[in-house]
Design an enzyme around this catalytic site. Structure first.
Site, PDB file in Angstrom:
ATOM      1  N   HIS A 123      37.250 -15.452 -12.690  1.00  0.00           N
ATOM      2  CA  HIS A 123      37.995 -15.264 -13.944  1.00  0.00           C
ATOM      3  C   HIS A 123      39.464 -15.331 -13.590  1.00  0.00           C
ATOM      4  O   HIS A 123      39.954 -14.492 -12.826  1.00  0.00           O
ATOM      5  CB  HIS A 123      37.671 -13.903 -14.561  1.00  0.00           C
ATOM      6  CG  HIS A 123      36.210 -13.717 -14.840  1.00  0.00           C
ATOM      7  ND1 HIS A 123      35.643 -13.941 -16.065  1.00  0.00           N
ATOM      8  CD2 HIS A 123      35.179 -13.349 -14.009  1.00  0.00           C
ATOM      9  CE1 HIS A 123      34.342 -13.713 -16.007  1.00  0.00           C
ATOM     10  NE2 HIS A 123      34.033 -13.358 -14.765  1.00  0.00           N
ATOM     11  N   HIS A 162      27.111 -15.058 -18.109  1.00  0.00           N
ATOM     12  CA  HIS A 162      26.877 -13.853 -17.314  1.00  0.00           C
ATOM     13  C   HIS A 162      25.569 -13.228 -17.812  1.00  0.00           C
ATOM     14  O   HIS A 162      25.395 -13.031 -19.022  1.00  0.00           O
ATOM     15  CB  HIS A 162      27.994 -12.836 -17.524  1.00  0.00           C
ATOM     16  CG  HIS A 162      29.260 -13.135 -16.787  1.00  0.00           C
ATOM     17  ND1 HIS A 162      29.937 -14.308 -16.912  1.00  0.00           N
ATOM     18  CD2 HIS A 162      29.973 -12.381 -15.902  1.00  0.00           C
ATOM     19  CE1 HIS A 162      31.009 -14.283 -16.143  1.00  0.00           C
ATOM     20  NE2 HIS A 162      31.065 -13.113 -15.518  1.00  0.00           N
ATOM     21  N   GLU A 199      23.855  -8.830 -14.595  1.00  0.00           N
ATOM     22  CA  GLU A 199      24.839  -8.114 -13.764  1.00  0.00           C
ATOM     23  C   GLU A 199      24.531  -6.627 -13.956  1.00  0.00           C
ATOM     24  O   GLU A 199      24.015  -5.976 -13.055  1.00  0.00           O
ATOM     25  CB  GLU A 199      26.266  -8.462 -14.203  1.00  0.00           C
ATOM     26  CG  GLU A 199      27.370  -7.712 -13.436  1.00  0.00           C
ATOM     27  CD  GLU A 199      28.779  -7.959 -13.991  1.00  0.00           C
ATOM     28  OE1 GLU A 199      28.917  -8.443 -15.125  1.00  0.00           O
ATOM     29  OE2 GLU A 199      29.761  -7.639 -13.264  1.00  0.00           O
ATOM     30  N   ASP A 214      34.750 -13.464  -8.385  1.00  0.00           N
ATOM     31  CA  ASP A 214      34.776 -12.823  -9.708  1.00  0.00           C
ATOM     32  C   ASP A 214      36.201 -12.498 -10.174  1.00  0.00           C
ATOM     33  O   ASP A 214      36.807 -13.290 -10.884  1.00  0.00           O
ATOM     34  CB  ASP A 214      33.890 -11.569  -9.718  1.00  0.00           C
ATOM     35  CG  ASP A 214      33.354 -11.218 -11.099  1.00  0.00           C
ATOM     36  OD1 ASP A 214      33.571 -11.993 -12.042  1.00  0.00           O
ATOM     37  OD2 ASP A 214      32.702 -10.155 -11.239  1.00  0.00           O
TER      38      ASP A 214
HETATM   39  N1  ADE Z   1      35.160 -10.515 -17.173  1.00  0.00           N
HETATM   40  C1  ADE Z   1      35.821 -10.513 -16.016  1.00  0.00           C
HETATM   41  N2  ADE Z   1      35.009 -10.152 -15.011  1.00  0.00           N
HETATM   42  C2  ADE Z   1      33.789  -9.922 -15.557  1.00  0.00           C
HETATM   43  C3  ADE Z   1      32.528  -9.538 -15.033  1.00  0.00           C
HETATM   44  N3  ADE Z   1      32.338  -9.283 -13.742  1.00  0.00           N
HETATM   45  N4  ADE Z   1      31.510  -9.384 -15.894  1.00  0.00           N
HETATM   46  C4  ADE Z   1      31.694  -9.612 -17.196  1.00  0.00           C
HETATM   47  N5  ADE Z   1      32.840  -9.985 -17.730  1.00  0.00           N
HETATM   48  C5  ADE Z   1      33.895 -10.146 -16.913  1.00  0.00           C
HETATM   49 ZN    ZN Z   2      32.348 -12.565 -13.899  1.00  0.00          ZN
END
Ligand code: ADE
Ligand code: ZN
Length: 332
Positions: free
Chosen positions: A16, A194, A197, A275
């Site tokens: 990101h 995503h 997670e 990330d």
């Molecule tokens: N936005 C930035 N990092 C993130 C992550 N690890 N999971 C979800 N949204 C995000």
């Molecule tokens: Zn992410």
């Protein structure tokens, strides 16, 4: 091992760009833009980087992005990331950006987009690094809001490779965005999301079946569902795993508890990424080094992650083969 990782060509597929904003640059931009910033020193910012879950982090991450105002701010942040790529031998990167984080503050879509895109062009010229941009929708917002940002993005369509889904996972399943992703695919975008997670394996099923994704971002919770693992292996579905992020956000207690090596052992197409490196304690090489050390990975396992990174990228077959040949040459 450290030396091997430093020499290894790598692709980053889960980054990101707003998460690459280092506290020092954050402060410089706050000053440059006369922003009355919540934090009063770089040390104070760094102290706030103690998270107990994803939401804890996201609250600070959105606050930090508030210092980005002008096209040059977005450009400078992106160029700083490319410099790290160059240092870490990341030769290709597919960058997530979150337009809603900026348009909701009154920043024009083109202001942020032009900054990102110009940096991508300069990184190719200055460092020879190739890149793609992936526009993410914030899943804590509505699907209708997502349609609005898609409209803003359409004039830039040929410069955006794919769309993704990020932000607060639990309570915002992929199914919430089925219609939006249908429309995005109709417009020619590839899709990623995503999933798995913090969210359950069901969210990974939904991302595959409803959003028709080419990659799952994170996906580490897939091991809780044997049938899902079988399918992911069969489809060679990429899992863009982010080990340091998973530790900082307490998905796993310590790096020794991380399941990255188990994912590879199951034949899953898993690869290491950073990330939000400015928040989680390291860029690509740091992620590779800490994972390899804690899990006692062999050179072959480390190289497998890098091979998977190119195989899973949106590069052409020819470009993938060239990078993979470079990795194999290092193993001999
Ligand atoms: N936005 C930035 N990092 C993130 C992550 N690890 N999971 C979800 N949204 C995000
Ligand atoms: Zn992410």
């Amino acid at each position: 091992m450290k030396e091997f990782i430093e020499k290894l060509p790598k692709a980053e597929l889960h980054l990101h760009i707003e998460g690459s904003l280092e506290p020092e640059l954050m402060f410089e931009l706050a000053k440059r833009n006369n922003i009355d910033f919540k934090f009063k020193s770089v040390e104070e910012v760094k102290k706030a980087y103690e998270f107990s879950n994803l939401q804890d982090f996201l609250d600070i991450y959105y606050e930090g992005a508030g210092v980005l105002i002008k096209e040059k701010d977005f450009y400078d942040m992106t160029m700083a990331y490319f410099k790290k790529c160059h240092e870490d031998r990341v030769v290709h990167t597919e960058i997530f950006f979150d337009p809603q984080t900026h348009t909701d503050r009154g920043i024009a879509f083109e202001t942020c987009f032009n900054g990102f895109h110009r940096a991508c062009e300069d990184a190719k010229k200055n460092y020879g690094i190739t890149s793609h941009l992936i526009m993410c929708f914030l899943r804590h917002l509505s699907e209708e809001e997502g349609f609005k940002v898609l409209e803003m993005a359409l004039p830039f369509k040929d410069k955006i490779k794919a769309v993704g889904l990020d932000s607060s996972e639990v309570g915002h399943p992929p199914s919430k965005f089925k219609n939006l992703f249908d429309k995005c695919r109709e417009e020619g975008f590839l899709t990623v999301a995503h999933a798995g997670e913090e969210g359950p394996p069901e969210y990974i099923w939904e991302a595959l079946d409803l959003l028709k994704v080419s990659r799952i971002d994170h996906g580490v919770r897939c091991l809780e569902d044997e049938k899902l693992v079988e399918r992911l292996v069969k489809e060679k579905m990429p899992l863009t795993v982010c080990p340091l992020s998973n530790i900082k956000l307490r998905v796993f207690n310590t790096m020794k508890d991380h399941n990255f090596k188990d994912l590879l052992a199951k034949g899953l197409n898993a690869l290491i990424n950073s990330d939000d490196p400015a928040y989680f304690g390291g860029y690509m090489n740091q992620n590779y080094i800490e994972t390899a050390q804690a899990l006692d990975m062999t050179k072959e396992e480390i190289a497998q992650s890098a091979i998977n990174s190119f195989e899973s990228s949106f590069l052409s077959r020819e470009e993938k083969d060239k990078h993979i040949a470079d990795i194999k040459a290092l193993l001999n």
